[in-house]
Design a protein around this motif. Structure first.
Motif, short mmCIF file in Angstrom:
data_model
loop_
_atom_site.label_atom_id
_atom_site.label_comp_id
_atom_site.label_asym_id
_atom_site.label_seq_id
_atom_site.Cartn_x
_atom_site.Cartn_y
_atom_site.Cartn_z
N LEU A 56 0.83 -1.20 0.00
CA LEU A 56 0.00 0.00 0.00
C LEU A 56 0.86 1.25 0.00
N LEU A 57 1.88 1.25 0.82
CA LEU A 57 2.76 2.42 0.93
C LEU A 57 3.50 2.68 -0.38
N GLN A 58 3.69 1.60 -1.15
CA GLN A 58 4.38 1.75 -2.42
C GLN A 58 3.41 1.98 -3.56
N GLY A 59 2.16 2.17 -3.19
CA GLY A 59 1.17 2.47 -4.22
C GLY A 59 0.66 1.24 -4.95
N GLU A 60 1.04 0.07 -4.46
CA GLU A 60 0.53 -1.14 -5.10
C GLU A 60 -0.76 -1.57 -4.41
N SER A 61 -1.41 -2.55 -4.99
CA SER A 61 -2.65 -3.04 -4.38
C SER A 61 -2.47 -4.48 -3.93
N PRO A 62 -2.38 -4.68 -2.63
CA PRO A 62 -2.24 -6.05 -2.13
C PRO A 62 -3.56 -6.78 -2.30
N GLU A 63 -3.49 -8.08 -2.18
CA GLU A 63 -4.70 -8.90 -2.19
C GLU A 63 -5.73 -8.29 -1.24
N ALA A 64 -7.00 -8.36 -1.60
CA ALA A 64 -8.04 -7.81 -0.73
C ALA A 64 -8.06 -8.56 0.59
N MET A 65 -7.98 -9.88 0.51
CA MET A 65 -7.88 -10.64 1.75
C MET A 65 -6.96 -11.81 1.60
N HIS A 66 -5.90 -11.78 2.39
CA HIS A 66 -4.95 -12.87 2.35
C HIS A 66 -5.24 -13.75 3.57
N THR A 67 -5.48 -15.02 3.32
CA THR A 67 -5.77 -15.85 4.48
C THR A 67 -4.72 -16.92 4.68
N VAL A 68 -4.38 -17.16 5.94
CA VAL A 68 -3.41 -18.20 6.25
C VAL A 68 -4.14 -19.34 6.95
N VAL A 69 -3.75 -20.54 6.64
CA VAL A 69 -4.43 -21.70 7.19
C VAL A 69 -3.64 -22.32 8.34
N PRO A 70 -4.22 -22.34 9.53
CA PRO A 70 -3.55 -22.95 10.67
C PRO A 70 -3.24 -24.41 10.36
N GLN A 71 -2.15 -24.89 10.91
CA GLN A 71 -1.75 -26.25 10.63
C GLN A 71 -2.19 -27.22 11.71
N VAL A 72 -2.83 -28.28 11.28
CA VAL A 72 -3.28 -29.29 12.21
C VAL A 72 -2.07 -30.10 12.68
N ILE A 73 -1.98 -30.28 13.98
CA ILE A 73 -0.86 -31.02 14.54
C ILE A 73 -1.40 -32.26 15.25
N LEU A 74 -1.14 -33.40 14.63
CA LEU A 74 -1.64 -34.65 15.19
C LEU A 74 -0.71 -35.14 16.28
N ARG A 75 -1.25 -35.27 17.49
CA ARG A 75 -0.44 -35.85 18.55
C ARG A 75 -1.23 -37.03 19.14
N GLY A 76 -1.05 -37.27 20.41
CA GLY A 76 -1.58 -38.52 20.94
C GLY A 76 -3.03 -38.58 21.40
N THR A 77 -3.72 -37.45 21.45
CA THR A 77 -5.06 -37.51 22.04
C THR A 77 -6.15 -37.93 21.07
N THR A 78 -5.76 -38.22 19.83
CA THR A 78 -6.78 -38.68 18.89
C THR A 78 -6.36 -40.02 18.29
N ALA A 79 -7.33 -40.95 18.24
CA ALA A 79 -7.08 -42.28 17.69
C ALA A 79 -8.43 -42.91 17.35
N ALA A 80 -8.38 -44.11 16.84
CA ALA A 80 -9.63 -44.78 16.50
C ALA A 80 -10.43 -45.06 17.77
N PRO A 81 -11.76 -44.95 17.69
CA PRO A 81 -12.61 -45.19 18.85
C PRO A 81 -12.64 -46.69 19.15
N THR A 82 -12.79 -47.04 20.44
CA THR A 82 -12.82 -48.45 20.81
C THR A 82 -14.22 -48.89 21.20
N ARG A 83 -15.19 -48.03 21.01
CA ARG A 83 -16.56 -48.43 21.34
C ARG A 83 -17.51 -47.94 20.27
#
Lengths: 330, 330
Positions: free
Chosen positions: B303-330
Motif C-alpha cells: 500500500l505504501l508503495q502504491g501497489e494493491s495487495p490482495e483484498a484478503m490474504h488468508t493463512v491456514v492454521p496447521q493441524v498437529i496430530l499428537r496422541g489424544t486422537t485415535a480410532a474409537p474403541t466403542r
DNA sequence: CTGAAAGCGCTAACAA
DNA sequence: TTGTTAGCGCTTTCAG
C-alpha cells in the motif's frame, strides 16, 4: 481516496479569520485569548476536523510525546508482560510507545536503541544482552534511559529472583526437607546468579540443610531427564529453574510411579498460565512483569520531568504455594 | 550530562566548509557531488557524530518510516505473535513500529488508531472490536491501513479457522468416529462463526456422522466441567474450542479413569506451548501468528508503495496430530 | 489581546 | 557541481 491532505493550522486561521498565532494559542489553551475569538477558532477547527500535526509540533517543541523500548525477544513472556505494563502506563499519561525487537542480536541492540531514541523522548532498554562496556557507551548516548533487569549507569527496575527463591527454600525447610536439589538452567543469565546467591544464603543459615546443584536446562525435557539425578541425590525437594522444567520433572516422576508431593516436592518459577492446572498444581513464583513495565515507565517519566527516580527499583516475585510441595515422607 | 544538543546539518556544513544543501546531498547519496567534497563532508559528519534528525526529515518528506499497530490486548498470545512477526518484518525493511494496546476498550480503539496513524505512514488494525459502522468510518480516516482477522473496506490478512477444524473432523471421521462433540467457546467471536461453518459443512458431507454442540467456555474449568455432557452425548471424539478447554477435559477424563484416546479422542485449538507436554500430547491446530504479522506488514508495504495487495490474504492454521486422537474403541 | 515574523532541522527546487 | 532560498506545520518571542 487518500488524496485529501490534512487540514493545517493555516486553513483554520483562514476559516476563522485570525492569525496562525491565535489558532495556536487556543489549540494549546495558552495565553489569554478573547473568548469570542477562541470560540470562533474552536468552531472552525472542529468544522474542518483539524488537529495539529504532531510531527511539526515535535520538531518545534523538541519533544515527541513518545518513548521507545527495545526488548531482546518479543516472544518471551517476560518481555511481553513488561511491554504490556509499560504500554498501558505510558498511554495513560498521554505518551506513545515505539517498540523494537532486537531478536537477541547484540549488535542490533545498539542500533535499534539509537534509532528509536532519536524518534522519541526517552528509552527503556530491556535486559540488554550487550557487554557492560558496550552498554555503558550506549547509555551515555541515549539518556534519558531506564534499564530493566540489568544494572548500569542509569536508573533501573528489576525483578528480585533471590528473595522468592529463598522463600521457597524456607518453605521447604519449614516443611521438614533437609536435602534439596536445584535444577540449574541458563548458567549465564543474571537471574541465575541471583538464584545461586539464594542457595548460598540458605546453605549458610539453614541448619543441617544440604542443597545440591544439578545441571539441567530450561525446558520440559531438561526437567524430565533430570529425574534420575534427582533421585540419586537423595533430595526430597527440588527447585526447578522454571515452570517448564518443573513440569517435566513432575511428569517424569509421576510416570515413574512416584507421587508428588508425597515422594518428592517440586517448585517451579514463573507461574506460566498452565502452572495451576498440573496435578497437583505447581508451587512456583510469579514475576510481576506488567508491574515491572509500569515501573519502568514511571522511572522514565520522572527522568523526563527532570526528577531523579530511585537508582534501582526492585520488585519481588510472589511465591505461590500450590500442591506440589508438602512435608517429605521419607 | 544531557546538556549537549545534537549536532545539526548546519554544524556539519560549517565544519566541512560547504552549504547545507551539499551536506544534505551527500547524506542522501543524492545528486552528483564532487567526490572530494563528498568525502570531506562524510569525514566531518562522522567526526561530529552527525545523523539527520528524523523528525525534521519526516516533516519535510511527509513520511516517517514508521507504521503503527493497534491491538486489543497485548496479553493475548495471538496478538503477541502477530506483533512479533510484524515488528521483525517491518524492521527488516527499515521501518519502525509504534504500538498501541486498546485494552479491549472499543472507544479507545478509534482514538488510538487516529493518533498513532498521524505519527506514522500507515496503520495495522488488529482484530478491532468496534462495530462495523465505526470501523468503516475509522478505516476511511486512517488509510493506508490493513486489517488483521477482520473484514472491512481495506486489505486484510486473516487466519482461516474453518479449514483446520474441518481437517480435524475429517481426521476423526477417517479414524472411525461417528459421534463427535464440539465444545463451544466464545459465541460471538468471528472465529467461532467459522468453526460452526466447518461443523455444518461436515454434517452435510460426512455420511452417518453426527456432530453435537455442547456449550462450554474458553478455559480449563469449562473443559473439565463438560465431561458429563460429553459422555452423555455418546460422543467418541471431541473438538474443544481451544487447548485450555481441551486440557481441562483431558484432565477430568483421566481422573475419571477414562483413557485418552482409547475411550475418548480430544482435539484442541491454538497449540499453546504446553500442548505438546500433556500425556498424551494434544492434537490441535496452530495459528501461525507471526506469519500473520509479517503478511500484514507486506500488505501495508505494498500500500505504501502504491501497489494493491490482495483484498484478503488468508493463512491456514496447521493441524498437529499428537496422541489424544485415535480410532474409537466403542 | 492579537498579528507578524523568526525559527525547529531538513530537503528540493531554482539559480548560478 | 554547488549555493541560495523557500518551504514542511507548528510555536513563540516581539511588537503593536
Amino acid at each position: 481516496m487518500a488524496g485529501q491532505k490534512q487540514t493545517t493550522i493555516t486553513d483554520v486561521a483562514k476559516h476563522a479569520g485570525v492569525s496562525l498565532a491565535t489558532v495556536s494559542r487556543v489549540m494549546n489553551g495558552n495565553a489569554t485569548v478573547d473568548p469570542t475569538l477562541a470560540e470562533r477558532v474552536r468552531t472552525s477547527a472542529t468544522e474542518l476536523g483539524y488537529s495539529a500535526n504532531p510531527l511539526a509540533r515535535s520538531l518545534v517543541l523538541g519533544k515527541t510525546q513518545t518513548i521507545s523500548v527495545v526488548v531482546p525477544d518479543l516472544s518471551n513472556p517476560t518481555f511481553q508482560g513488561m511491554l504490556r505494563g509499560l504500554s498501558r502506563a505510558a498511554v495513560a499519561d498521554g505518551y506513545h510507545v515505539l517498540v523494537a525487537d532486537s531478536d537477541e542480536h547484540e549488535d542490533q541492540e545498539r542500533l535499534l536503541a539509537l534509532e528509536s531514541r532519536r524518534r522519541s523522548d526517552g528509552l527503556v532498554l530491556c535486559a540488554p544482552r550487550m557487554s557492560d562496556a558496550a552498554l555503558a557507551e550506549v547509555l551515555a548516548e541515549v539518556a534519558p534511559v531506564v534499564l530493566v533487569n540489568r544494572a548500569g549507569d542509569a536508573p533501573s527496575v528489576a525483578a528480585d529472583y533471590r528473595t522468592p527463591l529463598r522463600e521457597v527454600i524456607d518453605h521447604l525447610y519449614g516443611l521438614g526437607h533437609r536435602r534439596i536439589a536445584y535444577l540449574a538452567g541458563a548458567k549465564r543469565s543474571a537471574s541465575n546468579a541471583q538464584r545461586l546467591a539464594a542457595l548460598d544464603d540458605a546453605r549458610a543459615t539453614l541448619d543441617g540443610c544440604e542443597i545440591y546443584e544439578i545441571p539441567a536446562g530450561v525446558d520440559f525435557a531438561a526437567g524430565a531427564d533430570s529425574l534420575d539425578a534427582v533421585l540419586d541425590s537423595g533430595a526430597t525437594g527440588v527447585l526447578a529453574f522454571n515452570d517448564l522444567s518443573a513440569m517435566g520433572l513432575l511428569s517424569a516422576a509421576t510416570e515413574r510411579g512416584l507421587t508428588v508431593p508425597g515422594d518428592l516436592s517440586i517448585a517451579g518459577f514463573d507461574d506460566i498460565p498452565f502452572a495451576r492446572y498440573t496435578s497437583p498444581g505447581l508451587t512456583t513464583a510469579a514475576v510481576p512483569t506488567a508491574e515491572l513495565g509500569a515501573l519502568a515507565w514511571h522511572a522514565l517519566r520522572a527522568l523526563l520531568q527532570g526528577e531523579s527516580p530511585e537508582a534501582m527499583h526492585t520488585v519481588v516475585p510472589q511465591v505461590i504455594l500450590r500442591g506440589t510441595t508438602a512435608a517429605p515422607t521419607r
